[in-house]
Design a protein around this motif. Structure first.
Motif, short mmCIF file in Angstrom:
data_model
loop_
_atom_site.label_atom_id
_atom_site.label_comp_id
_atom_site.label_asym_id
_atom_site.label_seq_id
_atom_site.Cartn_x
_atom_site.Cartn_y
_atom_site.Cartn_z
N THR A 245 0.83 -1.21 0.00
CA THR A 245 0.00 0.00 0.00
C THR A 245 0.86 1.26 0.00
OG1 THR A 245 -1.83 -1.10 1.13
CG2 THR A 245 -1.73 1.29 1.33
N LEU B 288 -6.01 7.16 1.09
CA LEU B 288 -6.22 5.82 1.64
C LEU B 288 -7.52 5.20 1.12
CD1 LEU B 288 -5.05 6.41 5.31
CD2 LEU B 288 -4.07 4.77 3.71
N GLY B 289 -8.58 6.02 1.03
CA GLY B 289 -9.83 5.53 0.48
C GLY B 289 -9.70 5.13 -0.98
N LEU C 265 -7.94 1.83 -1.28
CA LEU C 265 -8.82 0.69 -1.01
C LEU C 265 -9.54 0.24 -2.28
CD1 LEU C 265 -11.00 0.30 2.13
CD2 LEU C 265 -12.01 -0.17 -0.08
N GLU D 240 -6.84 -0.99 -5.03
CA GLU D 240 -6.30 -2.32 -4.72
C GLU D 240 -7.32 -3.42 -5.02
OE1 GLU D 240 -5.00 -2.23 -0.71
OE2 GLU D 240 -3.34 -0.86 -1.09
N THR D 241 -8.59 -3.11 -4.79
CA THR D 241 -9.63 -4.11 -5.09
C THR D 241 -9.75 -4.36 -6.58
OG1 THR D 241 -10.83 -3.39 -3.11
CG2 THR D 241 -12.05 -4.69 -4.72
N GLY E 103 -5.78 -2.12 1.75
CA GLY E 103 -7.16 -1.90 1.34
C GLY E 103 -7.87 -3.21 1.01
N ARG E 104 -7.18 -4.05 0.23
CA ARG E 104 -7.75 -5.34 -0.12
C ARG E 104 -7.86 -6.23 1.13
NH1 ARG E 104 -5.00 -9.63 -4.18
NH2 ARG E 104 -6.62 -11.20 -4.13
N PHE F 72 -8.36 -5.17 4.12
CA PHE F 72 -9.49 -4.66 4.91
C PHE F 72 -10.80 -5.26 4.41
CE2 PHE F 72 -12.83 -1.53 5.69
CZ PHE F 72 -12.71 -1.35 7.06
N LEU F 73 -11.01 -5.25 3.10
CA LEU F 73 -12.26 -5.78 2.56
C LEU F 73 -12.36 -7.29 2.78
CD1 LEU F 73 -12.65 -3.81 -0.79
CD2 LEU F 73 -13.85 -3.46 1.37
N ILE G 228 -6.45 -2.42 11.26
CA ILE G 228 -6.28 -1.54 10.09
C ILE G 228 -6.90 -0.18 10.36
CG2 ILE G 228 -6.91 -1.23 7.67
CD1 ILE G 228 -6.78 -4.26 7.35
N THR H 216 -4.66 3.10 10.29
CA THR H 216 -4.98 4.17 9.34
C THR H 216 -5.20 5.50 10.07
OG1 THR H 216 -6.07 2.55 7.92
CG2 THR H 216 -6.58 4.85 7.52
#
Length: 316
Positions: free
Chosen positions: A99, A253-254, A257, A260-261, A269-270, A272-273, A287, A291
């Motif tokens: 990241t 950061l948003g 996310l 990365e997805t 980010g990935r 986190f999901l 996380i 963050t």
């Protein structure tokens, strides 16, 4: 300076405590919960689930669970992942650099390209370049990041075959050039919105500076325009941009996310999901806290840099 720094650190600690309470409460109230994963296992009885809940401490009242988790956090124990029993800090650390490299490259592109567009737009105000930059910035800010990501994959990966569609490296060819090749598309997509933001703020800041009296005085003294631009105008216009860099950290950061997805980038980010889908709440809270620390520290560093760049700003 010392008193200001201590005050800001105290404020940041209070904010982190509030973030931890709100985040923990929201996860507790969310439908499902960590035990929902066990309920889907064939043959799992209610007695088995109750025993697992007792072993994990999930049968206790919410304030007790929060207090135990928070005190362990203060002692450096961020808990263990429900999914693979690894320490949360180890899980976060294994995805952190992916990241960070994405965010650093995207921020460099945004600062250099967005700053240049902003400066040129201010110097050539209302020109064709300025109008084109304004329209481009509005388009970049209006369209979601995931759409840009999907379009980039379709054009440059599927149709042209120039860039890989995802992942951080090619299995069996993890060379430096291969890393760079995989980094181009996601970093450009992540930087797109940031370039638009930086160009607009830089243009406004430059317009404010070049209309100041000290710029007119420098021109009246006969200084070359290039010297006025680089020594006086850009330097003073960059001061508000340092603050912007700190404020843009949550947006970056948003965006990471989402990016990365889309590009299956193995970053935080990935993670986190994935952790949210698996109800791996220790990792999700880890996380969230990590963050929050990054955002608060970025804002603090930005404030300190403003005082260093412009001595007129007094922090005490």
């Amino acid at each position: 300076m010392g008193r200001y720094l201590l005050g800001r650190l105290g404020q940041n600690l209070v904010l982190l405590w509030l973030v931890s309470m709100i985040g923990f409460g929201v996860l507790y109230l969310a439908p499902g919960g960590p035990l929902s994963q066990f309920a889907m296992v064939p043959g799992m009885s209610q007695e088995d689930i109750a025993r697992i809940a007792q072993q994990m401490g999930l049968d206790r009242p919410l304030p007790v669970q929060y207090w135990e988790w928070f005190t362990r956090l203060l002692m450096g124990d961020w808990g263990r992942s429900y999914r693979d029993s690894q320490p949360v800090l180890h899980v976060i650390g294994s995805h952190l650099w992916a990241t960070l490299e994405l965010m650093i490259v995207a921020m460099l592109i945004a600062v250099l390209l967005g700053g240049w567009i902003g400066v040129m737009g201010a110097i050539r105000r209302y020109s064709f370049f300025d109008t084109l930059a304004t329209i481009g910035a509005m388009i970049a800010l209006s369209i979601p990041t995931f759409w840009f990501g999907l379009v980039t994959i379709y054009i440059f990966s599927v149709k042209l075959g120039w860039l890989p569609p995802g992942n951080r490296y090619t299995v069996g060819d993890a060379s430096f050039l291969d890393y760079v090749h995989h980094l181009i598309a996601p970093s450009l997509v992540l930087a797109l919105v940031e370039v638009a933001v930086w160009s607009r703020y830089m243009r406004a800041s430059m317009l404010d500076v070049i209309n100041q009296d000290f710029i007119r005085t420098a021109r009246a003294k006969g200084l070359p325009e290039r010297l006025i631009l680089f020594r006086h105008a850009i330097r003073n216009a960059l001061i508000p941009m340092i603050t912007l860099a700190g404020l843009q950290m949550p947006t970056l950061l948003g965006g990471a996310l989402v990016t990365e997805t889309v590009f299956t980038w193995p970053g935080m980010g990935r993670l986190f999901l994935d952790s949210l889908g698996y109800r791996d709440y220790p990792v999700v809270m880890g996380i969230l806290m990590f963050t929050a620390i990054m955002v608060l520290m970025a804002n603090l560093i930005a404030d300190l840099l403003c005082a260093v760049v412009d001595p007129r700003i007094r922090l005490d």
